[in-house]
Scaffold this motif. Structure first.
Motif, PDB file in Angstrom:
ATOM      1  N   SER A 135       0.815  -1.207   0.000  1.00 18.60           N
ATOM      2  CA  SER A 135       0.000   0.000   0.000  1.00 18.60           C
ATOM      3  C   SER A 135       0.848   1.256   0.000  1.00 18.60           C
ATOM      4  O   SER A 135       0.313   2.340  -0.121  1.00 18.60           O
ATOM      5  N   ASN A 136       2.173   1.136   0.146  1.00 18.27           N
ATOM      6  CA  ASN A 136       3.010   2.324   0.120  1.00 18.27           C
ATOM      7  C   ASN A 136       4.230   2.068  -0.730  1.00 18.27           C
ATOM      8  O   ASN A 136       4.936   1.084  -0.533  1.00 18.27           O
ATOM      9  N   GLN A 181      -1.395   6.900   6.441  1.00 20.46           N
ATOM     10  CA  GLN A 181      -1.937   5.551   6.276  1.00 20.46           C
ATOM     11  C   GLN A 181      -1.692   4.668   7.495  1.00 20.46           C
ATOM     12  O   GLN A 181      -2.489   3.788   7.805  1.00 20.46           O
ATOM     13  N   ALA A 186      -6.217   6.952   9.531  1.00 20.69           N
ATOM     14  CA  ALA A 186      -6.100   6.398   8.184  1.00 20.69           C
ATOM     15  C   ALA A 186      -7.431   6.352   7.436  1.00 20.69           C
ATOM     16  O   ALA A 186      -7.456   6.479   6.209  1.00 20.69           O
TER      17      ALA A 186
END
Length: 470
Positions: A135-136, A181, A186
């Motif tokens: 996700s990053n 996040q 988040a």
């Protein structure tokens, strides 16, 4: 004497840490796997656990919760040579006392052990939601990036203001998004604003909102970006460009959690976390008087300095492969030949990761389906010269400073009635002093240069306590 449990499958590291523990006057215990460590923890009282991440069988991160059940008072220090952002965040989430990247020197680990034994907790437990590493897109294995991951992991669990510094293209917004996040906010909005892109005359309205009819063109009321970020995170990129009068309102919003839309006499409550960034020297702006020192200290509660790509070239193959998979999914990592990668390693990458990403895309287009060779890279970007602060005319800078001074005064005191006189008191003394110095103190000559009657000059010299000769 305290018990120290060392969990590492590398014998040399276990032996070295055990010897260090003895030298510090503590009793070491060693385990080569997580399962062996759990067995030891069930029957041995230890105060500190030095836990490697990559172990045969159960990995170190997975063992943390079990070790904490058996030894709830023990401080766990996670060690890894292969850390990434998700590992750092997961270690913090599981309740690790701290996180250290291999290789480390004995001074570092000695200081960590001492700090753990003095029971200084640095990170709250169970404060960070779990997210997958996919996700990053922050990529890096170098020690400097490991330190960045560690700082993101630590600060994401807090509510502190974060200031990210670094050259253009180093990934400041990616860091801001990662902090959001991995934080408790988040699920709430992440509002990103490039301050440099806002019109100076409309910046206040964009950030704080306005009511209908507040100014020409304000046909509808608007909440503003600070209100839009309520419950979430506001990311102000290029914060050094925020107009001086707006800085006062931003500081008040941070201090009191309320904003006043333009044209309104009523405040609105908002609860946002602020992350800011710039490629400029913000402290230099404070020294120049173009950025408020109180706002500077409010923004810089926790700092994350990002390194330029040229200082972490060992990460370049990882980044190339990441962009390759992003731009051409399924294409073999071997598409970039070793000579192409060697050419990339030699380049300065003044545009940093952003330039590298564009260069990978260029190479893929030019090479078509074939292997990527050095000639497929685009020409290297030339250094981007910083704007010369002296390039603006002296008169232009003077006008700008006077305007900023006046706007700041008007912002701080709406009832001010002596603004013009105050301005004269600021500019006349240095002007008269310079003329007198040029005339060697003679008032008559100075008055001619100034275009002022000698009697008027005499009065002003007396007013400001300056001395001139008739």
């Amino acid at each position: 004497m305290a018990g120290i449990l060392i969990v590492d499958d590398e014998q040399a590291i276990s032996w070295g840490l055990a010897e260090l523990s003895r030298q510090l006057g503590h009793e070491p215990h060693t385990a080569s796997s997580a399962e062996q460590a759990i067995s030891l923890a069930a029957k041995t009282d230890v105060a500190v656990i030095l836990l490697d991440v990559r172990l045969p069988g159960m990995d170190g991160i997975a063992a943390i919760s079990r070790l904490r059940e058996l030894l709830p008072a023990a401080k766990i220090i996670v060690m890894t040579a292969h850390g990434d952002l998700s590992t750092a965040v997961e270690a913090v989430r599981q309740g690790a006392f701290d996180y250290i990247v291999k290789p480390f020197d004995t001074t570092q680990i000695e200081r960590l052990i001492e700090r753990a034994l003095t029971q200084i907790a640095v990170v709250p437990v169970d404060a960070v939601p779990s997210l997958s590493s996919a996700s990053n897109p922050l990529i890096g294995k170098t020690p400097v990036m490991q330190e960045i991951f560690k700082r993101i992991a630590l600060v994401s669990a807090s509510e502190a203001c974060v200031f990210i510094s670094g050259e253009s293209g180093t990934g400041k917004e990616l860091v801001a998004r990662a902090i959001h996040q991995y934080s408790k906010r988040a699920s709430a909005p992440f509002v990103a604003v490039n301050v440099a892109a806002l019109s100076p005359s409309l910046a206040e309205s964009e950030l704080f909102g306005h009511v209908r009819g507040a100014f020409t063109g304000a046909e509808q009321s608007r909440a503003g970006l600070l209100a839009d970020a309520d419950g979430g995170t506001l990311f102000l990129d290029e914060v050094a460009d925020i107009p001086l009068p707006v800085q006062v309102k931003l500081l008040r919003a941070l201090e009191h959690g309320e904003v006043m839309p333009v044209g309104s006499g009523r405040t609105t409550r908002t609860n946002f976390r602020l992350i800011s960034a710039t490629h400029q020297d913000l402290l230099a702006k404070v020294r120049e008087g173009t950025f408020r020192h109180d706002l500077y200290f409010r923004l810089c509660t926790f700092q994350v300095p990002l390194p330029p790509l040229r200082e972490r070239k060992e990460d370049l193959p990882l980044l190339v492969n990441h962009f390759l998979q992003q731009l051409a999914p399924g294409k073999s990592p071997g598409s970039f030949t070793s000579v192409a990668l060697a050419e990339a390693q030699r380049r300065p990458w003044h545009g940093n990761v952003r330039e590298l990403r564009n260069a990978v895309e260029h190479a893929l287009i030019v090479a078509r389906e074939g292997p990527i060779l050095p000639e497929h890279w685009p020409p290297a970007m030339q250094p981007i010269q910083a704007p010369d602060p002296n390039s603006e005319s002296l008169e232009g800078r003077l006008k700008k400073l006077v305007r900023e001074w006046a706007e700041g005064k008007l912002q701080s005191d709406a009832d001010m009635k002596t603004l013009y006189d105050e301005m004269l008191q600021q500019v006349e003394p240095p002007l008269l002093a310079a003329a007198l110095e040029r005339s060697k103190g003679e008032c008559l000559a100075a008055s001619r240069w100034l275009g002022m009657h000698r009697t008027t000059l005499r009065k002003k010299l007396d007013q400001y306590g300056l001395h001139g000769e008739e």
